[in-house]
Every structure is written in structure tokens, then in C-alpha cells.
Design a protein around this motif. Structure first.
Motif, PDB file in Angstrom:
ATOM      1  N   ASP A  45       6.860  -5.699  76.496  1.00 47.81           N
ATOM      2  CA  ASP A  45       6.416  -7.166  76.534  1.00 47.81           C
ATOM      3  C   ASP A  45       7.575  -8.000  76.868  1.00 47.81           C
ATOM      4  O   ASP A  45       8.766  -7.347  77.397  1.00 47.81           O
ATOM      5  CB  ASP A  45       5.913  -7.609  75.218  1.00 47.81           C
ATOM      6  CG  ASP A  45       4.557  -8.100  75.057  1.00 47.81           C
ATOM      7  OD1 ASP A  45       4.348  -8.959  76.178  1.00 47.81           O
ATOM      8  OD2 ASP A  45       3.704  -8.001  74.227  1.00 47.81           O
ATOM      9  N   GLN A  66       0.623  -9.876  80.172  1.00 45.44           N
ATOM     10  CA  GLN A  66       0.242  -9.624  78.761  1.00 45.44           C
ATOM     11  C   GLN A  66       0.208  -8.180  78.690  1.00 45.44           C
ATOM     12  O   GLN A  66      -0.215  -7.329  79.538  1.00 45.44           O
ATOM     13  CB  GLN A  66      -0.950 -10.375  78.399  1.00 45.44           C
ATOM     14  CG  GLN A  66      -0.669 -11.805  78.472  1.00 45.44           C
ATOM     15  CD  GLN A  66      -1.965 -12.765  78.053  1.00 45.44           C
ATOM     16  OE1 GLN A  66      -2.839 -12.323  77.155  1.00 45.44           O
ATOM     17  NE2 GLN A  66      -2.269 -13.681  78.645  1.00 45.44           N
ATOM     18  N   SER A  93       5.228 -14.564  79.400  1.00 46.34           N
ATOM     19  CA  SER A  93       4.370 -14.041  78.117  1.00 46.34           C
ATOM     20  C   SER A  93       3.055 -14.310  78.408  1.00 46.34           C
ATOM     21  O   SER A  93       2.127 -13.313  77.978  1.00 46.34           O
ATOM     22  CB  SER A  93       4.784 -14.671  76.946  1.00 46.34           C
ATOM     23  OG  SER A  93       6.004 -14.423  76.600  1.00 46.34           O
ATOM     24  N   TYR A 143      -0.331  -1.437  72.334  1.00 44.25           N
ATOM     25  CA  TYR A 143      -1.445  -2.366  73.044  1.00 44.25           C
ATOM     26  C   TYR A 143      -2.704  -1.139  73.436  1.00 44.25           C
ATOM     27  O   TYR A 143      -2.398  -0.042  73.773  1.00 44.25           O
ATOM     28  CB  TYR A 143      -0.671  -2.791  74.181  1.00 44.25           C
ATOM     29  CG  TYR A 143      -0.120  -4.038  73.888  1.00 44.25           C
ATOM     30  CD1 TYR A 143      -0.693  -5.222  73.209  1.00 44.25           C
ATOM     31  CD2 TYR A 143       1.144  -4.210  74.282  1.00 44.25           C
ATOM     32  CE1 TYR A 143       0.232  -6.232  72.986  1.00 44.25           C
ATOM     33  CE2 TYR A 143       2.112  -5.308  74.201  1.00 44.25           C
ATOM     34  CZ  TYR A 143       1.426  -6.463  73.315  1.00 44.25           C
ATOM     35  OH  TYR A 143       2.268  -7.520  73.130  1.00 44.25           O
ATOM     36  N   ASN A 179       1.715 -12.616  72.219  1.00 43.87           N
ATOM     37  CA  ASN A 179       3.198 -12.142  72.129  1.00 43.87           C
ATOM     38  C   ASN A 179       3.793 -12.977  70.952  1.00 43.87           C
ATOM     39  O   ASN A 179       4.673 -13.701  71.106  1.00 43.87           O
ATOM     40  CB  ASN A 179       3.988 -12.555  73.537  1.00 43.87           C
ATOM     41  CG  ASN A 179       5.382 -11.901  73.351  1.00 43.87           C
ATOM     42  OD1 ASN A 179       5.684 -10.856  72.916  1.00 43.87           O
ATOM     43  ND2 ASN A 179       6.146 -12.288  74.369  1.00 43.87           N
TER      44      ASN A 179
END
Length: 343
Positions: free
Chosen positions: A140, A100, A96, A191, A327
Motif C-alpha cells: 500500500d 488501492q 492512497s 487484500y 488505507n
């Protein structure tokens, strides 16, 4: 149809019985052969990253996994990593931080029994992982296990043998897989700026679990040897009075030496809050230390490893970045500080 790359790393899911016990021996191609229904879900490609019992996983293996994802990132729509369960939560947290803002899903799964056994959770877990990886809203780093989706920074293995081995700590399940369908409870993040890859982790870290009456002299040894000390305290967090003098002494040079001191709690759920009791409040106000709040221990450790490996960061930058939400790893800090941290 989505193109998904499966990365094999070993683990129970890929184990076979030997005279010495279960040993990873099933190839990624063979694993896929046990779930013929996957042909209706996505196009599957495979790559063997390593082949180890997850007890043997180290930051070097995380680096191999993150590099494999980066090298193939443009070629595939998502990734499924098969992994042993013992350190799976650590790997999910580590990745994580190493991968990213990924708009493509990186799904980690495993099993409590090998995939070639008659009564196993492996086939369901693996197929569910491809279903989630091929779903339009997935992104993710997440774990898929026992029909549940767990954010990569929020997992903890709480059962050694049962199929519902993992729980999501201080955070809800963002989705579940039922009858080969993804049911979402939390919408995916949006994102901007593209995926970011990091490949270095600094492993000079030690977790000190406090017990009643622990010898204060242990602090001298640990602070001299390691760059980061995570202190698992009691309850909502504090330093026992018989440790205070020694703790203040070793903390004096912590910042100037670029070292991190982090106070966590041994209590799994609901997190820390050092400002509640005198044993925590004075220490928090007097000393330059960090607090985990609602973070898991796995996320705390791997985030510290990631931060210490960032050569471009000052000590103050590391402290600030520790509290930046990645996250969904830390949310309690924002509530207590009355501020909002960016993704």
C-alpha cells in the motif's frame, strides 16, 4: 533480491543552490549514488516522472505518478517516490485513493535539506525508504520519513524545518526503521481482488476556514462556484448561528446538483463529532452533509477529488463511498455508527 523502481519528482531532496534559491536539479540516478549501501538492500531502477518544487504540485502530477506506477507495476516489487515535503502529505493521500489494494509498497519520501549537503536527513530517509519497500510485509501507500512509517492518509507536515517534519494524525505509526531493520507494530492488511488504479481527480473544491464573525454572504459565492465545499469548523464541529440561515439556504440544492458539503474541524487531533453540541447536532440531523470524523484535511480533500471524478457514481454512492475506509483513512465513523466498513 527485490527490484524497486524509484520515481523522481523533484523536491528539496533533489535540489541544488542557485542564485534564485533552491531548485530541483539532481537526477534520480544521482540521488541513488548518495546511498551506496542500498546495493545490499535491493536492486534499484530509476525513472524521472517530473522535476518540480512540491509547492507547484497539482492533481495533474498525481495522475503522472499513478500512471507511472501502473505502467511499471508488473515489472517491479515496489516503488519509492522522491517528493518535496510541502505537499507530500497531499500526494500520499491522493495516491492512497488512486492506487488501492496494492500488495506492492508505494513509498513516498523526501527531505528537509538537499541530499548533497553535509548535514542532511535526505540520505537516511532515502535508504530507509528502500529498506521498507524491499521488506516482505510492506504494501500500500505509505510515507517513510525520519525513521517512521506513516500511513498515506494519516500524515501532516507539522514542522517547517526540523527533520521530524511529519506526524501521524489520529493513527499510530505502523512501523519504524531502526538500524536498517523494519520493526512493525501493525500487521499488514490482506487484500483480495487485485490492485485498482484510478487516474482522474476533480479539483472543483474549496476549503472554507471559519473565523469568528465570518460574513455569511461568502457561502453563496462558494457554493455557486465549486462542486465541493469543505468547512473547517471549530472544536468538534458546528455551524455558528449567524451562518445558519444562509447555510440552510445554500444546502437546499446541494444534493440535486451533485455537490458535496463536508464539515471538518480546525483541531488537528481527535476529530469531529457534530452530535455533541446543539450548534452541530441540529445541522447534522437536518441537512444532507458529510462529516470528517477522524480524517485528516489532506485525506478529506483528496478523497472528495477522487469521488467527484468517478463518473459512474451517483450522489448517494459518493456519500456512501466517502465513509468507506481506504488505507485506514476513516475509523471514527464506524465507531459512532456501530457498523463496519470494508476496505
Amino acid at each position: 533480491m527485490k527490484r524497486i523502481l524509484m520515481l523522481g519528482t523533484g523536491g528539496t531532496i533533489a535540489c541544488k543552490h542557485t542564485e534564485g534559491g533552491l531548485t530541483p536539479a539532481i537526477t534520480p540516478e544521482e540521488l541513488v549514488g548518495f546511498i551506496p549501501d542500498v546495493k545490499d538492500v535491493c536492486e534499484v531502477y530509476t525513472h524521472q516522472v517530473c522535476n518540480v518544487d512540491s509547492t507547484n504540485v497539482t492533481p495533474a502530477h498525481w495522475k503522472m505518478m499513478s500512471r507511472a506506477v501502473e505502467e511499471h507495476y508488473k515489472d517491479y516489487d515496489g516503488f519509492v517516490i522522491c517528493h518535496g515535503t510541502d505537499t507530500l502529505a497531499y500526494t500520499a493521500a491522493a495516491l492512497s485513493y488512486m492506487i488501492q489494494n496494492s500488495e506492492k509498497p508505494v513509498v513516498i519520501t523526501g527531505a528537509q535539506k538537499p541530499i548533497d549537503e553535509e548535514n542532511t536527513d535526505a540520505r537516511n530517509n532515502l535508504l530507509d525508504s528502500f529498506i521498507y519497500a524491499a521488506d516482505e510485509g510492506s504494501r500500500d501507500v505509505n510515507i517513510v520519513f525520519d525513521g517512521k512509517v506513516i500511513v498515506g492518509t494519516r500524515a501532516k507536515k507539522e514542522r517547517a524545518k526540523s527533520y521530524n517534519a511529519f506526524s501521524s494524525i489520529n493513527f499510530p505509526y505502523p512501523a519504524v526503521i531502526r538500524e536498517q531493520e523494519v520493526i512493525r507494530y501493525i500487521p499488514p492488511l490482506e487484500y483480495h481482488g487485485g490492485v485498482k488504479f484510478f487516474h482522474e481527480m476533480e479539483d472543483s473544491i474549496y476549503v472554507l476556514k471559519l473565523i469568528p464573525g465570518i460574513d455569511p454572504e461568502i457561502l453563496d459565492c462558494l457554493f455557486a462556484r465549486y462542486r465541493c465545499i469543505v468547512i473547517e469548523s471549530f472544536g468538534v464541529g458546528g455551524i455558528p448561528e449567524y451562518l445558519v440561515d444562509k447555510f440552510y439556504k445554500v444546502m437546499r440544492d446541494c444534493g440535486t446538483q451533485g455537490k458535496l458539503a463536508i464539515v471538518a474541524t480546525q483541531v488537528v487531533k481527535e476529530g469531529s463529532d457534530m452530535m455533541v453540541y446543539e450548534v452541530g447536532k441540529k445541522v447534522k440531523q437536518d441537512l444532507d452533509l458529510l462529516e470528517t470524523y477522524d480524517m485528516t484535511l489532506e485525506a478529506t480533500i483528496t478523497k472528495a477529488m477522487w469521488l467527484m471524478a468517478r463518473q459512474d457514481m451517483s450522489y448517494e454512492d459518493m456519500k456512501s463511498e466517502f465513509y468507506r475506509t481506504v488505507n485506514y483513512d476513516i475509523l471514527g465513523y464506524r465507531k459512532r455508527q456501530g457498523s463496519v466498513s470494508g476496505q
